[in-house]
Design a protein around this motif. Structure first.
Motif, PDB file in Angstrom:
ATOM      1  N   HIS A   1     -46.886-154.767  14.934  1.00 13.20           N
ATOM      2  CA  HIS A   1     -46.630-155.403  16.230  1.00 13.20           C
ATOM      3  C   HIS A   1     -45.346-156.344  16.146  1.00 13.20           C
ATOM      4  CE1 HIS A   1     -47.640-158.063  19.487  1.00 13.20           C
ATOM      5  NE2 HIS A   1     -47.520-159.323  18.991  1.00 13.20           N
ATOM      6  N   TYR A   2     -45.297-156.768  15.217  1.00 12.54           N
ATOM      7  CA  TYR A   2     -43.972-157.727  15.178  1.00 12.54           C
ATOM      8  C   TYR A   2     -42.715-156.678  15.302  1.00 12.54           C
ATOM      9  CZ  TYR A   2     -39.578-159.492  12.724  1.00 12.54           C
ATOM     10  OH  TYR A   2     -38.208-159.998  12.517  1.00 12.54           O
ATOM     11  N   PHE A   3     -42.688-155.713  14.396  1.00 14.77           N
ATOM     12  CA  PHE A   3     -41.479-154.729  14.394  1.00 14.77           C
ATOM     13  C   PHE A   3     -41.355-153.871  15.586  1.00 14.77           C
ATOM     14  CE2 PHE A   3     -39.328-150.930  13.254  1.00 14.77           C
ATOM     15  CZ  PHE A   3     -38.634-151.307  12.119  1.00 14.77           C
ATOM     16  N   PHE A   4     -42.141-153.479  16.247  1.00 13.99           N
ATOM     17  CA  PHE A   4     -42.195-152.770  17.402  1.00 13.99           C
ATOM     18  C   PHE A   4     -42.218-153.356  18.727  1.00 13.99           C
ATOM     19  CE2 PHE A   4     -43.372-149.471  14.169  1.00 13.99           C
ATOM     20  CZ  PHE A   4     -42.278-148.743  14.211  1.00 13.99           C
ATOM     21  N   GLU A   5     -42.956-154.409  18.809  1.00 15.18           N
ATOM     22  CA  GLU A   5     -43.261-155.105  20.138  1.00 15.18           C
ATOM     23  C   GLU A   5     -42.507-156.350  20.311  1.00 15.18           C
ATOM     24  OE1 GLU A   5     -47.231-154.942  21.710  1.00 15.18           O
ATOM     25  OE2 GLU A   5     -47.752-153.751  20.094  1.00 15.18           O
ATOM     26  N   LEU A   6     -42.643-157.293  19.213  1.00 12.89           N
ATOM     27  CA  LEU A   6     -41.978-158.578  19.404  1.00 12.89           C
ATOM     28  C   LEU A   6     -40.274-158.572  19.161  1.00 12.89           C
ATOM     29  CD1 LEU A   6     -44.373-160.745  17.666  1.00 12.89           C
ATOM     30  CD2 LEU A   6     -43.986-160.619  20.098  1.00 12.89           C
ATOM     31  N   HIS A   7     -39.983-157.939  18.072  1.00 13.17           N
ATOM     32  CA  HIS A   7     -38.597-157.630  17.757  1.00 13.17           C
ATOM     33  C   HIS A   7     -37.672-157.027  18.635  1.00 13.17           C
ATOM     34  CE1 HIS A   7     -34.946-156.517  15.933  1.00 13.17           C
ATOM     35  NE2 HIS A   7     -34.852-157.971  15.459  1.00 13.17           N
ATOM     36  N   ARG A   8     -36.777-157.551  19.339  1.00 13.46           N
ATOM     37  CA  ARG A   8     -35.637-156.529  20.031  1.00 13.46           C
ATOM     38  C   ARG A   8     -34.275-157.551  19.822  1.00 13.46           C
ATOM     39  NH1 ARG A   8     -37.655-156.895  25.790  1.00 13.46           N
ATOM     40  NH2 ARG A   8     -38.803-158.400  24.834  1.00 13.46           N
ATOM     41  N   PHE A   9     -33.174-156.642  19.535  1.00 17.31           N
ATOM     42  CA  PHE A   9     -32.081-157.380  19.373  1.00 17.31           C
ATOM     43  C   PHE A   9     -31.435-158.193  20.293  1.00 17.31           C
ATOM     44  CE2 PHE A   9     -31.946-153.851  16.272  1.00 17.31           C
ATOM     45  CZ  PHE A   9     -31.679-154.562  15.103  1.00 17.31           C
ATOM     46  N   CYS A  10     -30.979-159.481  20.137  1.00 19.53           N
ATOM     47  CA  CYS A  10     -30.509-160.306  21.155  1.00 19.53           C
ATOM     48  C   CYS A  10     -28.954-159.887  21.541  1.00 19.53           C
ATOM     49  CB  CYS A  10     -30.767-161.671  20.766  1.00 19.53           C
ATOM     50  SG  CYS A  10     -32.413-162.073  20.518  1.00 19.53           S
ATOM     51  N   SER A  11     -28.187-159.274  20.433  1.00 17.66           N
ATOM     52  CA  SER A  11     -26.778-159.343  20.839  1.00 17.66           C
ATOM     53  C   SER A  11     -26.446-157.931  20.168  1.00 17.66           C
ATOM     54  CB  SER A  11     -25.879-160.224  19.619  1.00 17.66           C
ATOM     55  OG  SER A  11     -26.209-160.017  18.315  1.00 17.66           O
ATOM     56  N   ARG A  12     -25.142-157.448  20.718  1.00 19.31           N
ATOM     57  CA  ARG A  12     -24.839-156.073  20.528  1.00 19.31           C
ATOM     58  C   ARG A  12     -24.217-156.241  18.919  1.00 19.31           C
ATOM     59  NH1 ARG A  12     -22.242-157.117  25.821  1.00 19.31           N
ATOM     60  NH2 ARG A  12     -20.392-157.997  24.763  1.00 19.31           N
ATOM     61  N   GLU A  13     -23.628-157.322  18.389  1.00 15.21           N
ATOM     62  CA  GLU A  13     -23.354-157.086  17.118  1.00 15.21           C
ATOM     63  C   GLU A  13     -24.530-157.019  16.264  1.00 15.21           C
ATOM     64  OE1 GLU A  13     -20.606-160.191  19.401  1.00 15.21           O
ATOM     65  OE2 GLU A  13     -22.730-159.604  19.435  1.00 15.21           O
ATOM     66  N   GLY A  14     -25.553-157.695  16.494  1.00 14.59           N
ATOM     67  CA  GLY A  14     -26.657-157.751  15.643  1.00 14.59           C
ATOM     68  C   GLY A  14     -27.284-156.284  15.986  1.00 14.59           C
ATOM     69  N   GLU A  15     -27.422-155.478  16.910  1.00 16.49           N
ATOM     70  CA  GLU A  15     -27.766-154.331  16.647  1.00 16.49           C
ATOM     71  C   GLU A  15     -26.861-153.167  16.153  1.00 16.49           C
ATOM     72  OE1 GLU A  15     -30.055-151.340  20.040  1.00 16.49           O
ATOM     73  OE2 GLU A  15     -28.814-152.993  20.986  1.00 16.49           O
ATOM     74  N   ARG A  16     -25.524-153.657  16.255  1.00 16.32           N
ATOM     75  CA  ARG A  16     -24.511-152.722  15.652  1.00 16.32           C
ATOM     76  C   ARG A  16     -24.742-152.640  13.916  1.00 16.32           C
ATOM     77  NH1 ARG A  16     -17.865-153.341  15.761  1.00 16.32           N
ATOM     78  NH2 ARG A  16     -17.586-151.786  13.998  1.00 16.32           N
ATOM     79  N   VAL A  17     -24.805-153.904  13.509  1.00 20.77           N
ATOM     80  CA  VAL A  17     -25.091-154.089  11.963  1.00 20.77           C
ATOM     81  C   VAL A  17     -26.468-153.610  11.598  1.00 20.77           C
ATOM     82  CG1 VAL A  17     -24.988-156.003  10.117  1.00 20.77           C
ATOM     83  CG2 VAL A  17     -23.515-156.027  12.076  1.00 20.77           C
ATOM     84  N   PHE A  18     -27.614-154.063  12.215  1.00 22.48           N
ATOM     85  CA  PHE A  18     -28.721-153.882  11.583  1.00 22.48           C
ATOM     86  C   PHE A  18     -29.692-152.859  12.393  1.00 22.48           C
ATOM     87  CE2 PHE A  18     -27.665-158.494  10.607  1.00 22.48           C
ATOM     88  CZ  PHE A  18     -27.763-158.114   9.544  1.00 22.48           C
ATOM     89  N   GLY A  19     -29.125-152.150  13.585  1.00 20.91           N
ATOM     90  CA  GLY A  19     -29.877-151.399  14.306  1.00 20.91           C
ATOM     91  C   GLY A  19     -30.351-149.936  13.848  1.00 20.91           C
TER      92      GLY A  19
END
Length: 341
Positions: free
Chosen positions: A280-298
């Motif tokens: 639930h946390y991984f697929f429903e609650l978590h979404r990246f808030c920044s382009r930088e965060g998604e680039r690094v950890f996506g």
């Protein structure tokens, strides 16, 4: 500064016991000297001024004394080690991955200070109106006092106060169910769930109408989105690290609920958290808030997705015939299935 939380929460005994950076440095040196080494190296790497390192050390020492290994109210997740997770491992990865486009100067220093300040308070009983949590609001108030104690000035250094105020407020995490097919999901912070930072600008639009005219506030909101991604970047770390985070959170949740891990009553909630709760946390609650965060950890999050699903399914299969005898049994099964400790 913007939200006014500094007037709502008073200093406590921990603040009085550690009034300044010198007392914090002495405590860390006595209790966990490696923290001083690691934080000093990170401050040097990003070129943070001495005041920023002082803030980081004072906040870390207070967190360790209030909720960590330096005091008598140990929280398995929200402790001084969590500062290293964000301020060294995850911030370091951001710097490595983004290279020349990574945050520099005061922005990088703000992220380091955020790592130490955002979880200062964990047992607040007084909430505030709106989506910001009471723990986060109280942490903002204490952060302001820490900045004061470390030589920052609320007028000449206003940008530091506003940035950390919005970064800490934006780290509020709403764990209630999110409905991804709700057309309001991308429009209202109160609907979206997860980290408030993703919807902080929209909430500010409704409550603080002129915030976009304030360059310090615009910077704080921007940094807040990356800060929230650092806080929840376990989704994009090594799978074993992700699962170790889950184990620590489970231990802390059961402690906060007043259930001993060897109590049979701890079995079902521990299974729920380590099984379907992780999915639930991984697929429903978590979404990246920044382009930088998604680039690094996506990319790493994408890799972890099937592993999270498999672990959740395996936990439910392991206890399909009978619930775990207690919380320890659920923790042991999760450790065996994932390799986490």
């Amino acid at each position: 500064m913007i939200l006014g939380y500094d007037r709502l929460y008073s200093p406590d005994d921990i603040e009085r016991a550690l009034p300044d950076a010198a007392s914090a440095r002495a405590l860390i040196t006595a209790k966990r000297p490696a923290l001083l080494t690691h934080m000093s190296r990170m401050a040097e790497r990003i070129g943070a001024e001495p005041r920023a390192l002082a803030v980081t050390l004072l906040a870390t020492a207070r967190l360790g004394l209030r909720h960590g290994g330096f005091g008598d109210d140990f929280h398995a997740y929200h402790n001084e080690g969590h500062v290293l997770e964000l301020g060294e491992r995850r911030l370091g990865r951001v710097l490595d991955t983004l290279a020349d486009t990574a945050p520099r100067g005061d922005d990088a220093a703000a992220l380091l200070m955020f790592a130490a300040c955002h979880d200062l308070r964990q047992r607040e009983t007084v909430d505030v109106p709106g989506p910001v949590g009471g723990n986060e609001a109280a942490s903002v108030a204490e952060t302001f006092r820490i900045l004061d104690a470390c030589g920052f000035d609320r007028e000449t250094d206003r940008g530091h106060y506003v940035a950390l105020e919005l970064m800490v407020a934006g780290s509020t995490f709403d764990a209630r169910p999110v409905h991804l097919d709700d057309p309001r999901t991308d429009e209202l912070a109160s609907v979206a769930g997860g980290a408030l930072a993703r919807g902080l600008a929209l909430w500010l639009d409704g409550e603080h109408l002129h915030w976009r005219e304030d360059p310090d506030a615009r910077r704080g909101e921007r940094l807040g989105r990356l800060a929230a991604d650092l806080d929840t970047a376990n989704v994009g770390e090594d799978f074993v690290q992700l699962c170790e985070t889950a184990l620590r959170l489970c231990r802390e949740r059961e402690m906060r609920a007043g259930r001993a891990l060897d109590d049979p009553a701890s079995g079902p909630p521990s299974l729920a958290f380590l099984g379907p709760g992780q999915q639930h946390y991984f697929f429903e609650l978590h979404r990246f808030c920044s382009r930088e965060g998604e680039r690094v950890f996506g990319e790493s999050k994408t890799h972890n997705g099937p592993l999270v699903k498999a672990a959740s399914a395996a936990m439910l299969a392991r206890f399909a015939k009978a619930p775990p005898a207690d919380g320890n049994a659920a923790l042991a099964a999760f450790s065996e299935l994932t390799g986490a400790r």
